[in-house]
Design a protein around this motif. Sequence first.
Motif, PDB file in Angstrom:
ATOM      1  N   LYS A  25       0.733  -1.135   0.025  1.00 27.33           N
ATOM      2  CA  LYS A  25      -0.083   0.032  -0.381  1.00 27.33           C
ATOM      3  C   LYS A  25       0.862   1.402   0.054  1.00 27.33           C
ATOM      4  O   LYS A  25       2.215   1.235   0.839  1.00 27.33           O
ATOM      5  CB  LYS A  25      -1.039   0.024   1.112  1.00 27.33           C
ATOM      6  CG  LYS A  25      -0.032  -0.021   2.764  1.00 27.33           C
ATOM      7  CD  LYS A  25      -1.214  -0.277   3.624  1.00 27.33           C
ATOM      8  CE  LYS A  25      -0.302  -0.003   4.876  1.00 27.33           C
ATOM      9  NZ  LYS A  25      -1.238  -0.806   6.144  1.00 27.33           N
ATOM     10  N   SER A 193       5.655  -5.929  10.120  1.00 31.64           N
ATOM     11  CA  SER A 193       7.202  -5.551  10.227  1.00 31.64           C
ATOM     12  C   SER A 193       7.674  -5.697  11.652  1.00 31.64           C
ATOM     13  O   SER A 193       9.003  -6.406  11.795  1.00 31.64           O
ATOM     14  CB  SER A 193       7.399  -4.268   9.668  1.00 31.64           C
ATOM     15  OG  SER A 193       7.120  -4.218   8.181  1.00 31.64           O
ATOM     16  N   SER A 211       6.372  -2.093   5.559  1.00 37.37           N
ATOM     17  CA  SER A 211       7.554  -1.286   5.638  1.00 37.37           C
ATOM     18  C   SER A 211       8.856  -1.751   5.705  1.00 37.37           C
ATOM     19  O   SER A 211       9.829  -1.010   5.369  1.00 37.37           O
ATOM     20  CB  SER A 211       7.220  -0.083   6.971  1.00 37.37           C
ATOM     21  OG  SER A 211       6.799  -0.765   7.921  1.00 37.37           O
ATOM     22  N   ARG A 217       6.384   4.485   4.600  1.00 35.65           N
ATOM     23  CA  ARG A 217       5.189   5.029   3.753  1.00 35.65           C
ATOM     24  C   ARG A 217       5.007   6.286   3.997  1.00 35.65           C
ATOM     25  O   ARG A 217       5.105   6.772   4.984  1.00 35.65           O
ATOM     26  CB  ARG A 217       3.919   4.448   3.959  1.00 35.65           C
ATOM     27  CG  ARG A 217       3.865   2.925   3.782  1.00 35.65           C
ATOM     28  CD  ARG A 217       2.410   2.406   4.072  1.00 35.65           C
ATOM     29  NE  ARG A 217       2.126   2.161   5.341  1.00 35.65           N
ATOM     30  CZ  ARG A 217       2.698   1.084   6.073  1.00 35.65           C
ATOM     31  NH1 ARG A 217       3.281  -0.176   5.533  1.00 35.65           N
ATOM     32  NH2 ARG A 217       2.280   0.964   7.474  1.00 35.65           N
TER      33      ARG A 217
HETATM   34  C1  PLP Z   1      -0.206  -1.803   6.658  1.00 36.96           C
HETATM   35  C2  PLP Z   1      -0.511  -3.222   7.128  1.00 36.96           C
HETATM   36  C3  PLP Z   1       0.285  -4.070   7.450  1.00 36.96           C
HETATM   37  C4  PLP Z   1       1.716  -3.715   7.438  1.00 36.96           C
HETATM   38  O1  PLP Z   1       2.459  -3.142   8.222  1.00 36.96           O
HETATM   39  P1  PLP Z   1       3.749  -2.883   8.218  1.00 36.96           P
HETATM   40  O2  PLP Z   1       3.804  -2.245   9.680  1.00 36.96           O
HETATM   41  O3  PLP Z   1       4.264  -1.730   7.301  1.00 36.96           O
HETATM   42  O4  PLP Z   1       4.626  -4.167   8.225  1.00 36.96           O
HETATM   43  C5  PLP Z   1      -0.190  -5.343   8.024  1.00 36.96           C
HETATM   44  N1  PLP Z   1      -1.437  -5.409   7.948  1.00 36.96           N
HETATM   45  C6  PLP Z   1      -2.494  -4.524   7.608  1.00 36.96           C
HETATM   46  C7  PLP Z   1      -3.862  -4.687   7.794  1.00 36.96           C
HETATM   47  C8  PLP Z   1      -2.041  -3.291   7.312  1.00 36.96           C
HETATM   48  O5  PLP Z   1      -2.923  -2.478   7.141  1.00 36.96           O
END
Ligand code: PLP
Length: 219
Positions: A25, A193, A211, A217
């Motif tokens: 995303k 992450s 991330s 992001r």
């Molecule tokens: C953004 C998101 C993630 C990933 O999060 P990171 O901390 O960037 O790894 C995982 N699960 C959901 C539901 C998210 O919205």
Amino acid sequence: MSISGKIEELHASLPQGVTLVAVSKFHPVESLMEAYNAGQRVFGENRVQELLTKQEVLPKDIEWHMIGHLQTNKVRQIVPFVSMIQSVDSVRLIECINREAERIGRVVDILLEIHVAQEESKTGWNYEELVEYLQSEAMAELKNIRVRGVMGMATNTDDEAIVRSDFERLAECKNELAPRFGEEFDTLSMGMSEDYALAIECGSTMVRIGSSIFGHRNY
Ligand SMILES: *Cc1c(COP(=O)(O)O)cnc(C)c1O
């Protein structure tokens, strides 16, 4: 580390049986292509419009997972191609996905998103309400969804004991629900992450990592 380096490292280090969902995303298609070229095929997005735009231009063998809150009026747009909808947290949404899938003759894999975190704002079923709905047997009538398991998020905190107890709770929910479904109920999607190693210790079979693959992001 580069995106491809990170993907290779994760593929080499995640235990067998743990699927990596690369959460892309807010990142441009070039970044997804770099991950793709390093062998990644499962990508997660949390907004329908972005998912549609990326799906259109990227290789067709990508498995797209919807991981964000989904409005029923957008279900029709993703049902034709989505590989899994992880963020299913209401009866209305389940019935809508089933209806749209039936309309085009598909069976769509879904996960039941369960709320265990301490924050009020997070989405997901209240577990007791979910159990109540399952007892109604209404879901058994729905032939165009396949419930593959449970998804959830831990409380956003540095306190590892709290995160662990959230993950243990999710694993427990999955185990309690399993007898209601068939063998295909095999997925426990938890871990991001910052906390995926702990999630795997607690039984995760699917980690959603953003991330630490793609960098931070810019919202
Ligand atoms: C953004 C998101 C993630 C990933 O999060 P990171 O901390 O960037 O790894 C995982 N699960 C959901 C539901 C998210 O919205």
